[in-house]
Motif scaffolding. Structure first.
Motif, PDB file in Angstrom:
ATOM      1  N   ALA A  56      40.376 -39.443  26.600  1.00  0.00           N
ATOM      2  CA  ALA A  56      39.745 -38.334  25.884  1.00  0.00           C
ATOM      3  C   ALA A  56      40.351 -37.010  26.316  1.00  0.00           C
ATOM      4  O   ALA A  56      40.707 -36.179  25.480  1.00  0.00           O
ATOM      5  CB  ALA A  56      38.240 -38.349  26.145  1.00  0.00           C
ATOM      6  N   LEU A  57      40.506 -36.820  27.621  1.00  0.00           N
ATOM      7  CA  LEU A  57      41.037 -35.537  28.106  1.00  0.00           C
ATOM      8  C   LEU A  57      42.476 -35.316  27.660  1.00  0.00           C
ATOM      9  O   LEU A  57      42.928 -34.180  27.538  1.00  0.00           O
ATOM     10  CB  LEU A  57      40.964 -35.494  29.632  1.00  0.00           C
ATOM     11  N   SER A  58      43.209 -36.406  27.426  1.00  0.00           N
ATOM     12  CA  SER A  58      44.629 -36.249  27.154  1.00  0.00           C
ATOM     13  C   SER A  58      44.896 -35.461  25.877  1.00  0.00           C
ATOM     14  O   SER A  58      45.999 -34.976  25.672  1.00  0.00           O
ATOM     15  CB  SER A  58      45.305 -37.616  27.070  1.00  0.00           C
ATOM     16  N   PHE A  59      43.883 -35.328  25.029  1.00  0.00           N
ATOM     17  CA  PHE A  59      44.081 -34.547  23.802  1.00  0.00           C
ATOM     18  C   PHE A  59      43.891 -33.048  24.030  1.00  0.00           C
ATOM     19  O   PHE A  59      44.096 -32.258  23.128  1.00  0.00           O
ATOM     20  CB  PHE A  59      43.124 -35.012  22.709  1.00  0.00           C
ATOM     21  N   PHE A  60      43.483 -32.654  25.231  1.00  0.00           N
ATOM     22  CA  PHE A  60      43.138 -31.249  25.444  1.00  0.00           C
ATOM     23  C   PHE A  60      44.022 -30.572  26.489  1.00  0.00           C
ATOM     24  O   PHE A  60      43.616 -29.602  27.091  1.00  0.00           O
ATOM     25  CB  PHE A  60      41.659 -31.148  25.849  1.00  0.00           C
TER      26      PHE A  60
END
Ligand SMILES: [Cu+2]
Ligand SMILES: [Cu+2]
Lengths: 663, 290, 228
Positions: free
Chosen positions: A396-400
Motif C-alpha cells: 500500500a505504501l509503495s504507491f505514495f
C-alpha cells in the motif's frame, strides 16, 4: 469451491479418457472449426514465420503512414514503421503459437478442434500449453535465459569500467549495454518469482487444479520471448541511450533503438498485467475448502500482494510508453516543454509505476524466504499476521513514495518532507519481515540446507540494502547519494542480493517438486558461498564509489577511483563464475545426470508436497480439504495440512528419504 | 529448564549486541564521521555529512542486532543429525512484537522529523528546490546560472554583465544562488565537494543554495543520464577568496565582452528556436510556446 | 528422443548448445559491440602535424544517408570517415577544415568564440577571426570543441543558396566551401580527449542533438594523444 475441475481446461488428460460432451471436448459429430495452417508445423517455427510476416506488415503500414513526414525523410529513420513492425510482429508471434485460435474460433461461433491442453511429452514445453505446471517451467527457463543474458551485459559494463579513461566499448556502445542490462533485468525481475513459482506453485499451495485463466497464463508467458527478442534487437538499431528509466526528452530525441525499448517494455507490461491479474483471481476464487485466509501460506500472500501491485502499477507504465511512442512517431509533445509538455511528466508517470515496481521485486523475495524458514527451523512461522500485515503495508505504501526519486529535480520542493516521511514509513512494514524472520529463528532447530543458506544470505543482503535506503530517503544525505553508484549498489543489494538469492533458494527448494529431480547439494553449497562472498565483494565497495563522487552510467570516471572500480570488476567476474556454478549444477542435475528426489525431501508440511513430484496432470487425486495451517511444526497434536496426507505421512516421508535412485 | 535457557539466549544476544553497539556507535560517529562524504567545503556539504553521521549512528545498532542474531542462531540453534527434531511451538510473542513495532515506528518518525529539520534549516540542503524555494537562504547573495546542454556545463554571472564561462568560480563565505536550467534534455548539476545537486530541466529554473567555507578546487559532474557523453560531462570549479574572485570576475568580464555581446539577454530559462537551433523535429511551422 | 537416453550423449548435446551460445556471444561482442570507427594515426610523422578534415552536409553511404559528418584525410592522402584521430603528444597540430555545410544558429552562442588555439584565433578563408556571430552572415555550420583542452572553433557555414553545393562525401574543393585553419598544441602527456560539435545539427532529432550528434564517427570522436 470444491467443484471437481479435472475436466476443465488446463489438464493433460488424454483425449481417450475425456467424457464426451464435457467442457472443451465436443463429441466428434459436433466438431466444427478451423486449424491454423499445419504445413508450417505447430509451435515455435510457425510463430517465427508469423512474427516475421507481422513485422513486415507493420513496417509496411508504418511506411504508408509516415514515410512522407519531413521528420522521417530528414532523419532517415521511420519510428512509426519500426514500432508498428514490432507490434504486428508480436501479434504474429502469439498468433503463430496458437494463442488467438480459441478466441477467433469462439468469435466465429465455432469450437476449437484440438484443445491445446492435450499435448503430452517433452514437446509441450515448446508449445502453447494450458497446464500451469508447464507454464511455470517455461517461465523458469525463460527467466533464467533473461537473467544470464543481462548478466553477461553486466560483465561487459564492468569490463569497460576497468579503466577510467581507456575504452573497450566506447561511450556509445557502453550506454547501449547499460540500457540493455537494466531494462532486461527489470523486465525479468518483475516476473522471476510470479512467473515460475507463482504459476507452478500457487494452485498446488491452495489446493486447486489449475489457474483461473489458463489461456491468459500461457499468453503472459509467450509474450516474454517476444519482448526478449525485441529488446535485444535494439542493439542492431543502435541501442537506446536512456538506461532502463527511459527519461524523456532524451528518449524522444534518441534514435531507432529507442523504439525497441518502447515496444519491448510495452509487450512485457501486458504480460505482467495478465500474469498478476490471473494470480489475484486464482487466489481469491480457487482455494480448496478449508483454505481460509489465515491458513493461506505466506508465499501465496506474498505473490498475491505482488500481483496486486503488478495489476495496479503497470498500466501507468503502459500509458507512459504509449505517450512516448506517440511523441516519437507522430510528433506529439507530451514531454516537450516548449510545446506544452513537460519533462517532469515522464518522471512522474515512470516512477509512479517504478516505485511499486521495486516492491514487486522485493515482496516475492520476502515471501519465498518466509515460506522456507519454518520448514528449516522446524518451528511455526512467528507472528504470521504480522508478516502478512508487513507485505500488505509495503504494497500500500509503495504507491505514495514515488517522488523520492525526484528530490533534486525541482518538482514539488515543498512536498519533499512528505515523501521523505512516506519513504521512511516503509521501513516499518519491512521491519515486520525482519521481526518475523528473527522470531522464527528464535530457539529454532535450524537445518542449514542449501535453500536455508540462501534464505540467511537474503536477510543479510536485504538488511544492507534496506539500511542504505534510509540514507537515500533523507533529503540532505540523498543530495550526495542520488544518481550515483550508491543508489546502484542499494538496489542491487535489494534486487540481486535479495530477490535473486531468494529465487536461487527457491529453485533449490522447489525444483525437486517441479521436476522430481534433486539439485546437487555439495555444488549448491559452493554455489551459495561463492555467490555470497563475491556478491558482497562486488557491491559493497560500490556504496563507497558512489559516495566518493562517481555518478551512475558513466564510461569515464575519476582516476582516484580506479582501484575500487577494478576491485569491483574483478569481483563481478568471480560472481559470474559463481552463477556459472549454478548453471552447471542446474544442467547437470536436471538434464545430464538426474537424481530422483525423495517425495518430500525437506519434510515440509506444505500442501504442495502432499502430491507426487512432479505433480500429476490434475495436481491432486481429488480436491483436498484443508485441515490446518502449513506451519504447525513442533505441535505434537497438529493435524496434517490436508486430508491427502496418507501419501506423505511423516513415516512415508522418512521412508522416501533413503529411496534416492537414478531415473 | 526451558525458561532458563530462553532467558540465557536472550540475555546473551542482548549483551553481545549492546557491547558491539557501544563499541561501534562512537567509532562511526567520532572516528569515521568526520571523514564521511561529501566533506566540509561548504555549509551544505557539512550539513549532509552531519546527516550521514547521524544516520550512520542510527543504522549501526540495527545492522549489529540483525547480524548478531543471525550469527547466534547459526551457531547455537542448529541441528545436523539425520533425525529431524522439531523446535518449540511459538507462534507469537505479542509483547515482543509490540515493542518491535513501537520502537521501529518511533525511530522512523524521529528520522523523518530530523530529515525535515535538516532540509529546512540548511537552505534546502543543497538540493535543487524548484523556481520558488520555500527553504531559501536570506541576505545578500551572488546569483550564478548553471546552463546544461548536451554535453557541457556553462556558467553565467548576471551581475557581471551576463558573462558566460566554462568553469565555475565562486567566492568564499558568500551565499551563492545557483539557477540551474537546461537547453535540451534533463541533466543534473552536481558540485560534489560543495554538496550541491540540482536537476537541469529544459524550461525550468531549479534553484539551489550554497555557502563555501573553504577555498579550493571542486569537481562538477552530470548526475543524470543525458546521452552519449554523459560520462564525460564534467567541469572544473574553484572557490576563491573574495578579493581574488572580484579581480577574476572583473577581468573576465572585460575579456569576454566580445562573446558576451552575442549571448541572449540573461533569462532564467532559454527556449530553443524551433526553426534553427531546435533541430526542426516538430517542423518550422511550430512556434515556441504556442 | 532415444539417442538422448545416455547421460554422455545428453552431456555432449548440452556442450554443443553451450558452444553455439558462446559463439553467438563472441560474435555479438567482437563482430558488433566492439566494432567501431577506425583510428586514423598521425603520430608517426615528425614535426608539426598537418591535419586536413572536412565537414559535409550529407554522408552518402550506409544506413544514414542524410547525416552530417566529419571526415579526415589520412597520412596516405585518402579521405576516411572517422572521428578518432591519433596525435603525438606535445606537438603543434595545424588543422585545415574544408567546411561544405550551410550554417545556422547555435543553441548556446558562447560557442561562437574561438578559444584554445594558438593566439585564440582561427583564419576563415585567410582572415584572422576571434569571434563568429552565428546570427550574422551565413551562420555557423559546425563547431570543433575539445572540452578538456579548452579548444573551441566555430566553423563558418556556406550560404544556404550556394550555387554549387557538395552533393556526396567526400567533397572536392571544386564545390562551394569555406576553409578554416587553426593550430593548437597537444598536451605533454598521453590521454583520450573527447571532442564534439555544439551546433544542433542532428536535423529532425529533438533539440537537434540526436542522430549524428549522438553517434561517434559523425559529429563527435576522440583525440588519442600518445607519446611520440
Ligand atoms: Cu548531462
Ligand atoms: Cu555539427
Amino acid at each position: 469451491m470444491a467443484v471437481d475441475m479435472s475436466n476443465a481446461v488446463g489438464l493433460d488428460v488424454p483425449a481417450a479418457e475425456q467424457v464426451p460432451g464435457s467442457p472443451g471436448e465436443l463429441p466428434p459429430g459436433r466438431r466444427r472449426g478451423f486449424r491454423l495452417p499445419s504445413a508450417l508445423g505447430p509451435g515455435i517455427p510457425r510463430a517465427l514465420v508469423f512474427a516475421a510476416l507481422g513485422y513486415l506488415f507493420g513496417h509496411w503500414i508504418g511506411n504508408l503512414i509516415a514515410a512522407g513526414y519531413s521528420q522521417v525523410t530528414n532523419s532517415g529513420s521511420n519510428n512509426a514503421a519500426i514500432i508498428l513492425g514490432y507490434l504486428f510482429g508480436t501479434v504474429g508471434w502469439i498468433g503463430g503459437m496458437g494463442v488467438l485460435t480459441y478466441p477467433l474460433t469462439k468469435m466465429t461461433g465455432r469450437e476449437e478442434l484440438l484443445a491445446p491442453q492435450r499435448s503430452v511429452g517433452p514437446g509441450r514445453y515448446f508449445r502453447y500449453t494450458l497446464d500451469h505446471k508447464v507454464v511455470g517451467i517455461q517461465y523458469m527457463v525463460g527467466m533464467i535465459v533473461y537473467f544470464l543474458t543481462a548478466g553477461l551485459l553486466a560483465l561487459a559494463i564492468r569490463t569497460e569500467l576497468l579503466s577510467p579513461t581507456n575504452h573497450v566499448f566506447g561511450p556509445g556502445v557502453y550506454i547501449e549495454v547499460v540500457g540493455e542490462h537494466g531494462t532486461m533485468m527489470m523486465m525479468m525481475m518483475t516476473s522471476v518469482i510470479v512467473g515460475p513459482f507463482g504459476n507452478f506453485l500457487v494452485p498446488l499451495m491452495i489446493g486447486a487444479r489449475r489457474m483461473a485463466f489458463p489461456r491468459l497464463e500461457a499468453l503472459s508467458f509467450w509474450l516474454t520471448p517476444a519482448a526478449y527478442i525485441i529488446l535485444l534487437s535494439s542493439l542492431w538499431l543502435g541501442g537506446f541511450p536512456t538506461g532502463w528509466t527511459g527519461y524523456a526528452p532524451l528518449s524522444v530525441q534518441a534514435g531507432r533503438g529507442m523504439d525497441a525499448y518502447v515496444a519491448a517494455f510495452g509487450v512485457m507490461a501486458i504480460s505482467i498485467i495478465l500474469a498478476g491479474f490471473n494470480i489475484v483471481v486464482t487466489v481469491i476464487n480457487l482455494r480448496a475448502p478449508g483454505m481460509t485466509w489465515g491458513r493461506l501460506p505466506v508465499f501465496v500472500w506474498g505473490v498475491m500482494t505482488t500481483s496486486f501491485l503488478m495489476v495496479l502499477a503497470t498500466p501507468v507504465l503502459f500509458g507512459a510508453l504509449y505517450m512516448l511512442g506517440l511523441d516519437r512517431t507522430i510528433q506529439t509533445s507530451f514531454f516537450t516543454d516548449t510545446l506544452g509538455g513537460s519533462s517532469y511528466l515522464w518522471e512522474n508517470l515512470f516512477w509512479f509505476f517504478g516505485h511499486p515496481e521495486v516492491y514487486i521485486l522485493a515482496l516475492p523475495g520476502f515471501a519465498i524466504v518466509l515460506e522456507m524458514l519454518p520448514v528449516f527451523c522446524r518451528k511455526p512461522i512467528f507472528a504470521q499476521k504480522v508478516a502478512i500485515a508487513g507485505m500488505v503495508g509495503v504494497s500500500a505504501l509503495s504507491f505514495f513514495v514515488w517522488q523520492h526519486h525526484l528530490f533534486d529535480s525541482g518538482i514539488n520542493p515543498d512536498m519533499r518532507p512528505l515523501f521523505m516521511l512516506t519513504t521512511e514509513l516503509i521501513s516499518i512494514p519491512t521491519g515486520f519481515i525482519f521481526l518475523v524472520g528473527m522470531g522464527t529463528l528464535w530457539k529454532a532447530r535450524i537445518r542449514l540446507t542449501v535453500p536455508m543458506m540462501f534464505a540467511m544470505g537474503f536477510f543479510f543482503n536485504f538488511l544492507l540494502g534496506g539500511i542504505s535506503g534510509v540514507f537515500l530517503s533523507d533529503v540532505p544525505a540523498d543530495t550526495t547519494a542520488h544518481g550515483t553508484f550508491f543508489v546502484m549498489a542499494h538496489f542491487h543489494y535489494t534486487i540481486m542480493g535479495g530477490l535473486i538469492f531468494a529465487f536461487f533458494g527457491g529453485l533449490y527448494y522447489w525444483l525437486p517438486k517441479m521436476t522430481g529431480r534433486s539439485m546437487n547439494h555439495r555444488l549448491g553449497k559452493w554455489n551459495f558461498i561463492a555467490m555470497f562472498v563475491f556478491f558482497n565483494s562486488t557491491f559493497l565497495p560500490l556504496f563507497a564509489v558512489g559516495e566518493l563522487g562517481q555518478p551512475r552510467r558513466v564510461f569515464e570516471y575519476a582516476k582516484r577511483l580506479q582501484t575500487l572500480n577494478d576491485w569491483v570488476s574483478i569481483s563481478a567476474f568471480l560472481l559470474g563464475f559463481a552463477i556459472l556454478l549454478f548453471v552447471i549444477n542446474l544442467v547437470w542435475s536436471m538434464i545430464i545426470k538426474p537424481v530422483r528426489s525423495p517425495e518430500n525431501p525437506w519434510h515440509s508440511r506444505g500442501l504442495e508436497w502432499q502430491t507426487t513430484s512432479p505433480p500429476p496432470p490434475g495436481n491432486f487425486d481429488r480436491i483436498p480439504i484443508i485441515l490446518a495451517g502449513p506451519y504447525e511444526y513442533g505441535k505434537p497434536d497438529a493435524l496434517p495440512m490436508s486430508d491427502l496426507v496418507s501419501r506423505t505421512s511423516p513415516v512415508a516421508a522418512a521412508a522416501a528419504t533413503d529411496s534416492e535412485r537414478t531415473i | 529448564m526451558a525458561a532458563a535457557t530462553e532467558r540465557r539466549d536472550g540475555i546473551r544476544i542482548l549483551g553481545v549486541w549492546l557491547v558491539l553497539s557501544a563499541i561501534f556507535m562512537p567509532i562511526v560517529y567520532f572516528v569515521w564521521g568526520p571523514h564521511l562524504p561529501p566533506g566540509g567545503m561548504s555549509d551544505q556539504a557539512a550539513g549532509q555529512r552531519f546527516d550521514n553521521r547521524v544516520l550512520g549512528v542510527v543504522a549501526t545498532p540495527v545492522v549489529l542486532l540483525v547480524c548478531t542474531f543471525l550469527v547466534y542462531a547459526l551457531l547455537f540453534w542448529r541441528q545436523t543429525g539425520e533425525e529431524i527434531e522439531d523446535g518449540p511451538y511459538i507462534t507469537n510473542k505479542v509483547k515482543f512484537s509490540g515493542w518491535w513495532v513501537g520502537l521501529t515506528t518511533f525511530t522512523v518518525l524521529c528520522l523523518a522529523v530530523f530529515g525535515t529539520y535538516e532540509l529546512e534549516n540548511n537552505n534546502g540542503a543543497g538540493t535543487g528546490s524548484g523556481p520558488r524555494p520555500i527553504f531559501a537562504a536570506s541576505g545578500p547573495m551572488l546569483p550564478v546560472q548553471v546552463i546544461a546542454q548536451q554535453w557541457r556545463f556553462t556558467f553565467r554571472y548576471p551581475t557581471y554583465g551576463g558573462m558566460e564561462t566554462t568553469s565555475l568560480m565562486i567566492p568564499q563565505n558568500e551565499e551563492i544562488q545557483f539557477n540551474v536550467t537546461s537547453l535540451d534534455v534533463i541533466h543534473s548539476f552536481w558540485a560534489y565537494q560543495l554538496g550541491v545537486k540540482a536537476d537541469a530541466n529544459p524550461g525550468v529554473n531549479n534553484i539551489a543554495f550554497v555557502k563555501a567555507l573553504h577555498t579550493g578546487k571542486f569537481n562538477i559532474l552530470c548526475a543524470e543520464l543525458c546521452g552519449l557523453w554523459h560520462g564525460a560531462m564534467t567541469a572544473n570549479g574553484q572557490v576563491m577568496s573574495q578579493a581574488s574572485f572580484d579581480s577574476w570576475a572583473t577581468q573576465t568580464e572585460a575579456q569576454e565582452a566580445p562573446v558576451t555581446k552575442l549571448l541572449p539577454k540573461y533569462s532564467t530559462v532559454y527556449s530553443p528556436d524551433e526553426a534553427g537551433a531546435g533541430g526542426n523535429y516538430y517542423g518550422s511551422q511550430y512556434p515556441v510556446n504556442p | 528422443m532415444k539417442m538422448f537416453e545416455k547421460p554422455l550423449t545428453r552431456g555432449l548435446a548440452v556442450l554443443a548448445v553451450a558452444g553455439v551460445l558462446a559463439g553467438v556471444c563472441l560474435w555479438g561482442i567482437f563482430g558488433f559491440l566492439r566494432s567501431s570507427v577506425p583510428t586514423v594515426d598521425f603520430s608517426k610523422t615528425a614535426g608539426p602535424v598537418n591535419l586536413r578534415v572536412q565537414t559535409v552536409a550529407a554522408l552518402g553511404f550506409g544506413p544514414h544517408p542524410t547525416w552530417v559528418s566529419y571526415l579526415v584525410k589520412d597520412p596516405a592522402g585518402a579521405w576516411v570517415h572517422s572521428t578518432i584521430w591519433q596525435l603525438p603528444a606535445d606537438r603543434q597540430i595545424n588543422v585545415t577544415v574544408e567546411e561544405y555545410d550551410s550554417g545556422g544558429a547555435l543553441r548556446n552562442n558562447l560557442w561562437g568564440g574561438i578559444t584554445g588555439t594558438l593566439d585564440s584565433q582561427a583564419a576563415i578563408n585567410g582572415q584572422s577571426t576571434a569571434v563568429v556571430d552565428p546570427s550574422a552572415g551565413n551562420g555557423i555550420a559546425h563547431t570543433f570543441n575539445v572540452p578538456d583542452l579548452g579548444l573551441n572553433v566555430p566553423l563558418y557555414g556556406i550560404s544556404s543558396k550556394a550555387k554549387n553545393p557538395c552533393s556526396a562525401a567526400p567533397c572536392s574543393t571544386s564545390s562551394d566551401h569555406n576553409t578554416i585553419t587553426f593550430s593548437f598544441h597537444t598536451p605533454p602527456g598521453a590521454g583520450n580527449y573527447r571532442w564534439q560539435c555544439f551546433i544542433p545539427c542532428g536535423l529532425s532529432y529533438l533539440y537537434g542533438n540526436g542522430g549524428p550528434m549522438g553517434a561517434i564517427g559523425f559529429m563527435s570522436g576522440f583525440l588519442k594523444v600518445v607519446p611520440a
